[in-house]
Motif scaffolding. Structure first.
Motif, PDB file in Angstrom:
ATOM      1  N   THR A  12       9.175  -8.527   3.578  1.00 43.74           N
ATOM      2  CA  THR A  12       9.751  -7.749   4.675  1.00 43.74           C
ATOM      3  C   THR A  12      10.833  -6.810   4.148  1.00 43.74           C
ATOM      4  OG1 THR A  12      11.164  -9.641   5.148  1.00 43.74           O
ATOM      5  CG2 THR A  12       9.295  -9.314   6.588  1.00 43.74           C
ATOM      6  N   LEU A  13      11.620  -7.277   3.173  1.00 39.65           N
ATOM      7  CA  LEU A  13      12.666  -6.422   2.602  1.00 39.65           C
ATOM      8  C   LEU A  13      12.041  -5.181   1.965  1.00 39.65           C
ATOM      9  CD1 LEU A  13      15.673  -6.187   2.061  1.00 39.65           C
ATOM     10  CD2 LEU A  13      15.318  -7.308  -0.123  1.00 39.65           C
ATOM     11  N   VAL A  14      10.937  -5.393   1.231  1.00 38.28           N
ATOM     12  CA  VAL A  14      10.266  -4.265   0.582  1.00 38.28           C
ATOM     13  C   VAL A  14       9.722  -3.291   1.632  1.00 38.28           C
ATOM     14  CG1 VAL A  14       8.287  -3.601  -0.823  1.00 38.28           C
ATOM     15  CG2 VAL A  14       9.711  -5.517  -1.504  1.00 38.28           C
ATOM     16  N   VAL A  15       9.068  -3.847   2.664  1.00 37.55           N
ATOM     17  CA  VAL A  15       8.482  -2.985   3.698  1.00 37.55           C
ATOM     18  C   VAL A  15       9.561  -2.175   4.404  1.00 37.55           C
ATOM     19  CG1 VAL A  15       7.332  -3.007   5.935  1.00 37.55           C
ATOM     20  CG2 VAL A  15       6.444  -4.383   4.074  1.00 37.55           C
ATOM     21  N   VAL A  16      10.711  -2.832   4.677  1.00 39.41           N
ATOM     22  CA  VAL A  16      11.775  -2.138   5.388  1.00 39.41           C
ATOM     23  C   VAL A  16      12.311  -0.967   4.560  1.00 39.41           C
ATOM     24  CG1 VAL A  16      14.149  -2.379   6.184  1.00 39.41           C
ATOM     25  CG2 VAL A  16      12.463  -4.052   6.834  1.00 39.41           C
ATOM     26  N   SER A  17      12.317  -1.117   3.225  1.00 40.89           N
ATOM     27  CA  SER A  17      12.935  -0.049   2.443  1.00 40.89           C
ATOM     28  C   SER A  17      12.003   1.119   2.131  1.00 40.89           C
ATOM     29  CB  SER A  17      13.549  -0.594   1.163  1.00 40.89           C
ATOM     30  OG  SER A  17      12.889  -1.720   0.734  1.00 40.89           O
ATOM     31  N   ILE A  18      10.708   0.970   2.354  1.00 40.22           N
ATOM     32  CA  ILE A  18       9.836   2.117   2.098  1.00 40.22           C
ATOM     33  C   ILE A  18       9.734   2.951   3.375  1.00 40.22           C
ATOM     34  CG2 ILE A  18       7.595   2.853   1.246  1.00 40.22           C
ATOM     35  CD1 ILE A  18       7.221   0.148   0.040  1.00 40.22           C
ATOM     36  N   PRO A  19      10.160   4.212   3.336  1.00 45.92           N
ATOM     37  CA  PRO A  19      10.093   5.037   4.549  1.00 45.92           C
ATOM     38  C   PRO A  19       8.658   5.171   5.049  1.00 45.92           C
ATOM     39  CG  PRO A  19      11.449   6.093   2.887  1.00 45.92           C
ATOM     40  CD  PRO A  19      10.831   4.914   2.235  1.00 45.92           C
ATOM     41  N   VAL A  20       8.523   5.314   6.376  1.00 55.07           N
ATOM     42  CA  VAL A  20       7.204   5.329   7.011  1.00 55.07           C
ATOM     43  C   VAL A  20       6.296   6.393   6.404  1.00 55.07           C
ATOM     44  CG1 VAL A  20       6.009   5.822   9.152  1.00 55.07           C
ATOM     45  CG2 VAL A  20       8.001   4.376   9.172  1.00 55.07           C
ATOM     46  N   PHE A  21       6.871   7.568   6.072  1.00 55.46           N
ATOM     47  CA  PHE A  21       5.962   8.618   5.593  1.00 55.46           C
ATOM     48  C   PHE A  21       5.481   8.343   4.183  1.00 55.46           C
ATOM     49  CE2 PHE A  21       9.041  10.962   3.019  1.00 55.46           C
ATOM     50  CZ  PHE A  21      10.243  10.591   3.590  1.00 55.46           C
ATOM     51  N   VAL A  22       6.214   7.498   3.436  1.00 51.73           N
ATOM     52  CA  VAL A  22       5.725   7.106   2.110  1.00 51.73           C
ATOM     53  C   VAL A  22       4.625   6.048   2.266  1.00 51.73           C
ATOM     54  CG1 VAL A  22       6.333   6.133  -0.115  1.00 51.73           C
ATOM     55  CG2 VAL A  22       7.914   7.669   1.028  1.00 51.73           C
ATOM     56  N   ILE A  23       4.880   5.012   3.077  1.00 52.98           N
ATOM     57  CA  ILE A  23       3.861   3.991   3.338  1.00 52.98           C
ATOM     58  C   ILE A  23       2.593   4.650   3.859  1.00 52.98           C
ATOM     59  CG2 ILE A  23       3.193   2.038   4.787  1.00 52.98           C
ATOM     60  CD1 ILE A  23       5.828   0.964   4.760  1.00 52.98           C
ATOM     61  N   LEU A  40      -7.909   4.173  14.797  1.00 51.61           N
ATOM     62  CA  LEU A  40      -6.458   4.027  14.954  1.00 51.61           C
ATOM     63  C   LEU A  40      -5.899   2.815  14.207  1.00 51.61           C
ATOM     64  CD1 LEU A  40      -5.881   4.977  18.698  1.00 51.61           C
ATOM     65  CD2 LEU A  40      -5.369   6.316  16.670  1.00 51.61           C
ATOM     66  N   ILE A  41      -6.785   2.040  13.551  1.00 53.87           N
ATOM     67  CA  ILE A  41      -6.303   0.823  12.889  1.00 53.87           C
ATOM     68  C   ILE A  41      -5.260   1.141  11.820  1.00 53.87           C
ATOM     69  CG2 ILE A  41      -6.953  -1.057  11.327  1.00 53.87           C
ATOM     70  CD1 ILE A  41      -9.490  -1.374  12.824  1.00 53.87           C
ATOM     71  N   LEU A  42      -5.593   2.061  10.907  1.00 52.42           N
ATOM     72  CA  LEU A  42      -4.684   2.369   9.808  1.00 52.42           C
ATOM     73  C   LEU A  42      -3.369   3.001  10.298  1.00 52.42           C
ATOM     74  CD1 LEU A  42      -4.488   1.999   6.819  1.00 52.42           C
ATOM     75  CD2 LEU A  42      -5.622   4.185   6.472  1.00 52.42           C
ATOM     76  N   PRO A  43      -3.440   4.085  11.119  1.00 46.23           N
ATOM     77  CA  PRO A  43      -2.175   4.631  11.627  1.00 46.23           C
ATOM     78  C   PRO A  43      -1.394   3.605  12.446  1.00 46.23           C
ATOM     79  CG  PRO A  43      -4.064   5.806  12.574  1.00 46.23           C
ATOM     80  CD  PRO A  43      -4.578   4.948  11.476  1.00 46.23           C
ATOM     81  N   GLY A  44      -2.105   2.758  13.202  1.00 44.59           N
ATOM     82  CA  GLY A  44      -1.418   1.744  13.996  1.00 44.59           C
ATOM     83  C   GLY A  44      -0.647   0.787  13.111  1.00 44.59           C
ATOM     84  N   PHE A  45      -1.263   0.392  12.004  1.00 45.32           N
ATOM     85  CA  PHE A  45      -0.598  -0.535  11.089  1.00 45.32           C
ATOM     86  C   PHE A  45       0.625   0.123  10.457  1.00 45.32           C
ATOM     87  CE2 PHE A  45      -0.003  -2.330   6.832  1.00 45.32           C
ATOM     88  CZ  PHE A  45       0.242  -3.641   7.176  1.00 45.32           C
ATOM     89  N   VAL A  46       0.468   1.381  10.029  1.00 46.88           N
ATOM     90  CA  VAL A  46       1.590   2.102   9.424  1.00 46.88           C
ATOM     91  C   VAL A  46       2.738   2.226  10.422  1.00 46.88           C
ATOM     92  CG1 VAL A  46       2.334   4.335   8.551  1.00 46.88           C
ATOM     93  CG2 VAL A  46       0.181   3.364   7.781  1.00 46.88           C
ATOM     94  N   LEU A  47       2.396   2.578  11.643  1.00 52.53           N
ATOM     95  CA  LEU A  47       3.408   2.739  12.682  1.00 52.53           C
ATOM     96  C   LEU A  47       4.128   1.417  12.927  1.00 52.53           C
ATOM     97  CD1 LEU A  47       4.603   4.677  14.710  1.00 52.53           C
ATOM     98  CD2 LEU A  47       2.794   4.096  16.296  1.00 52.53           C
ATOM     99  N   ALA A  48       3.382   0.315  12.831  1.00 51.05           N
ATOM    100  CA  ALA A  48       3.966  -0.989  13.134  1.00 51.05           C
ATOM    101  C   ALA A  48       4.771  -1.545  11.966  1.00 51.05           C
ATOM    102  CB  ALA A  48       2.871  -1.978  13.509  1.00 51.05           C
ATOM    103  N   SER A  49       4.557  -1.012  10.745  1.00 51.46           N
ATOM    104  CA  SER A  49       5.033  -1.711   9.547  1.00 51.46           C
ATOM    105  C   SER A  49       6.514  -2.063   9.593  1.00 51.46           C
ATOM    106  CB  SER A  49       4.726  -0.877   8.303  1.00 51.46           C
ATOM    107  OG  SER A  49       5.316   0.384   8.402  1.00 51.46           O
ATOM    108  N   LEU A  50       7.355  -1.103   9.958  1.00 52.71           N
ATOM    109  CA  LEU A  50       8.796  -1.347   9.944  1.00 52.71           C
ATOM    110  C   LEU A  50       9.175  -2.437  10.947  1.00 52.71           C
ATOM    111  CD1 LEU A  50      11.545  -0.363   8.857  1.00 52.71           C
ATOM    112  CD2 LEU A  50      11.619   1.209  10.775  1.00 52.71           C
ATOM    113  N   SER A  51       8.694  -2.274  12.189  1.00 53.76           N
ATOM    114  CA  SER A  51       9.041  -3.235  13.228  1.00 53.76           C
ATOM    115  C   SER A  51       8.435  -4.592  12.951  1.00 53.76           C
ATOM    116  CB  SER A  51       8.534  -2.748  14.578  1.00 53.76           C
ATOM    117  OG  SER A  51       8.924  -1.437  14.775  1.00 53.76           O
ATOM    118  N   LEU A  52       7.266  -4.566  12.307  1.00 56.94           N
ATOM    119  CA  LEU A  52       6.591  -5.816  11.955  1.00 56.94           C
ATOM    120  C   LEU A  52       7.510  -6.692  11.098  1.00 56.94           C
ATOM    121  CD1 LEU A  52       2.940  -5.481  10.907  1.00 56.94           C
ATOM    122  CD2 LEU A  52       4.342  -7.106   9.739  1.00 56.94           C
ATOM    123  N   ALA A  53       8.185  -6.035  10.152  1.00 52.78           N
ATOM    124  CA  ALA A  53       9.100  -6.770   9.292  1.00 52.78           C
ATOM    125  C   ALA A  53      10.258  -7.343  10.103  1.00 52.78           C
ATOM    126  CB  ALA A  53       9.631  -5.848   8.197  1.00 52.78           C
TER     127      ALA A  53
END
Lengths: 308, 300
Positions: A136-147, A175-188
């Motif tokens: 989660t720490l790693v996911v939080v630090s990668i900006p959404v546009f990089v992920i 929409l699966i891939l964009p949905g996952f990317v969009l969720a990544s930060l909050s998911l953590a």
């Protein structure tokens, strides 16, 4: 409960007036030429400037002009670009896709976020717990546009597992891939929140009582602990839904999802300032409204809040 | 900081809250690790010449989009500029925007919060409602509105472009600091030593600056460390969207945005600045976590 709803609604009024005033002032009343960067790469046509000056009453004193602007907003008129496109209509066309994308993202948050949080929270200090914390720490630090870009490159283009862009067809599979990317930060955040909340509640008195009554472990955790632990998580996800409805600018731009965020993304690129500010104003209002709804739901979920 | 707060052990010299926190911090591997990364980044921002001899603005189109090699570790970008040099020089914009914005919001928020908390009553009610309004607007959206209203072009001087981004983020960023400051000042102003200072005839300016502020500043310090990483991300995001920093300024966000059109053929243009940006943000998040643990007495 009724009084709580009424109080929250009343508190909302000055905030809405204040925020729309701030936005209006930022857009039209700051020093400098208000028409710089509103009409693409060239200066605005004189006819459009005259039109807008009349429409937004830019010659009137600020408070008066603002009240007329508020009237326009209430009538659902969010402005018109120099090409004659109505901001409101464009938004209406794009909004269903954005809502769909936000729902996909929320589904990811619930399934993966809460799942990982429960696994980590039940076995603190274990391998899984540490894995969840570090990832989660790693996911939080990668900006959404990089992920977004990296996943698009590998999952979408190199390995071809998911569609790399969405385009005109916003089906659930696309929409699966964009949905996952969009969720990544909050998911953590959801995973961490669930973990902490669960770990805290496991030491609570009512849990000890339930164990002492001789209830099986599954019932203690599944019913007693879980229901109380998920209250803050549900609130977070609700608030996040409001943010997702307005915050998908980057993700929708990257994956070419035909939603509101993409509309803003394209308008920024073409320097269409009226579309940008008009659309963003609507997003802010939606954000406020959803937050209000979440607060009301919170009061209903956790009666301590509304009676406090 | 006031000396009376410290001194847990009878034999030891009394320590202040900051002294205590510093002692904790030095022992935390999280802090040491993140501080080391941040020191390197700050050095990169201050004297990029230490890390590279290449000129980031000396570009040769003949090298356009060449992959990493012995001559250029990170390859070349679209204009044929050395990616390694540009990545090193890109640290400056990120750190500058992050630090400046944090200073702006810490100062503005503290002043607003202090007045609201110290004076109370009508001043407090007015300032708090004022804060609520700004709090309600999401920061990215607000910054987009400001920057769409004041677009920078390629002719805008660099300091102006950077200043605009700082202001756009600062306009909406100060609210949490103000709320934090207000609530701690309300707590602190009731303490005995503040009453004593007043009793001794100290003016409200002296009480505020010498007695209230030093004891109410800790939460703001913690929040500022955490939010710094967020500002770095927001700057990169705005630059990525094409609305933040503009071309003559070298920035990771711009580099990533430029790389997107060639992501399939030349992923190195995206991966290197992306990795640097992520490590920077990671370092600030870890630093924020470490500082919060050290300053929060409940966790001791």
């Amino acid at each position: 409960m009724g009084r709580y709803v009424a109080r929250r609604l009343l508190q909302m009024i000055p905030v809405v007036i204040g925020t729309t005033f701030i936005i209006y002032a930022l857009v039209w009343a700051l020093p400098g030429d208000p028409f710089a960067g509103r009409c693409g790469a060239r200066p605005c046509p004189a006819a459009y400037v005259a039109d807008m000056t009349a429409k937004y009453n830019l010659d009137d004193p600020l408070p008066l002009a603002y009240i007329q602007y508020l009237g326009n907003l209430l009538r659902g008129d969010f402005g018109e670009t120099f090409q004659g496109l109505s901001v409101g209509e464009e938004l209406l066309r794009a909004y269903p896709t954005t809502v769909k994308l936000a729902l996909v993202a929320i589904a990811f948050e619930i399934i993966i976020g809460i799942g990982a949080g429960i696994l980590a929270g039940l076995r603190r200090g274990s391998f899984i717990d540490n894995l969840v914390l570090v990832s989660t720490l790693v996911v939080v630090s990668i900006p959404v546009f990089v992920i977004g870009s990296v996943l698009q490159l590998f999952l979408g283009m190199r390995w071809g597992i998911f569609p790399a862009t969405v385009g005109g067809d916003a089906s659930l599979y696309n929409l699966i891939l964009p949905g996952f990317v969009l969720a990544s930060l909050s998911l953590a955040y959801v995973a961490r929140l669930t973990r902490t909340s669960l770990a805290e509640n496991r030491r609570a008195d009512y849990v000890r009582t339930a164990v002492a009554k001789g209830l099986p472990q599954r019932r203690v955790i599944g019913i007693h602990t879980m229901r109380n632990s998920l209250i803050p998580v549900v609130t977070f996800i609700g608030a996040d839904f409001g943010a997702l409805l307005g915050g998908a600018i980057v993700t929708e731009g990257i994956f070419n999802v035909p939603g509101v965020g993409n509309l803003i993304f394209r308008s920024i690129t073409t320097r269409d300032g009226v579309m940008v500010t008009g659309a963003v104003t609507v997003l802010v209002l939606v954000f406020l409204l959803v937050n209000l709804l979440v607060d009301l739901i919170y009061g209903w979920l956790d009666p301590r809040i509304s009676h406090g | 900081m006031s000396r009376r707060r410290g001194g847990g052990h009878a034999a030891a010299v009394p320590r202040s809250l900051a002294g205590d926190a510093w002692r904790d911090l030095r022992r935390s591997p999280l802090f040491v690790g993140s501080a080391a990364i941040i020191l390197v980044l700050v050095a990169m921002a201050a004297v990029p010449g230490l890390f590279t001899n290449a000129d980031p603005r000396a570009c040769d189109l003949a090298y356009s989009r060449q992959p990493p090699s012995g001559d250029a570790w990170f390859g070349y970008d679209l204009q044929g500029c050395d990616m390694y040099a540009r990545t090193i020089y890109g640290a400056r914009a990120s750190i500058l925007v992050g630090v400046l914005t944090t200073v702006v919001i810490a100062v503005v928020g503290s002043v607003v919060g202090m007045f609201a908390g110290y004076h109370g009553g009508r001043v407090d009610a007015l300032l708090s409602r004022f804060t609520d309004m700004f709090f309600a607007v999401p920061m990215l959206l607000g910054a987009i509105i400001v920057l769409a209203t004041f677009p920078s072009t390629i002719d805008t001087p660099s300091w102006q472009t950077i200043g605009k981004v700082v202001l756009a983020l600062g306009v909406l960023g100060w609210t949490t600091v103000a709320r934090l400051m207000r609530s701690t000042v309300i707590q602190v102003k009731q303490s005995d030593y503040v009453q004593a200072a007043r009793g001794l005839g100290a003016g409200s300016r002296r009480v505020l600056l010498r007695h209230v502020l030093p004891n109410a500043v800790a939460p703001v310090v913690v929040y500022s460390t955490i939010i710094l990483g967020v500002f770095v991300v927001l700057e990169a995001t705005l630059s990525f969207l094409g609305i933040g920093l503009q071309a003559p300024v070298i920035s990771w966000g711009i580099a990533i945005s430029d790389a997107r059109a060639y992501i399939r053929q030349s992923p190195h243009m995206l991966l290197f600045p992306g990795a640097f940006l992520s490590v920077t943000v990671l370092a600030f998040i870890m630093l924020g976590d470490a500082v919060r643990d050290a300053f929060d007495p409940r966790l001791r």
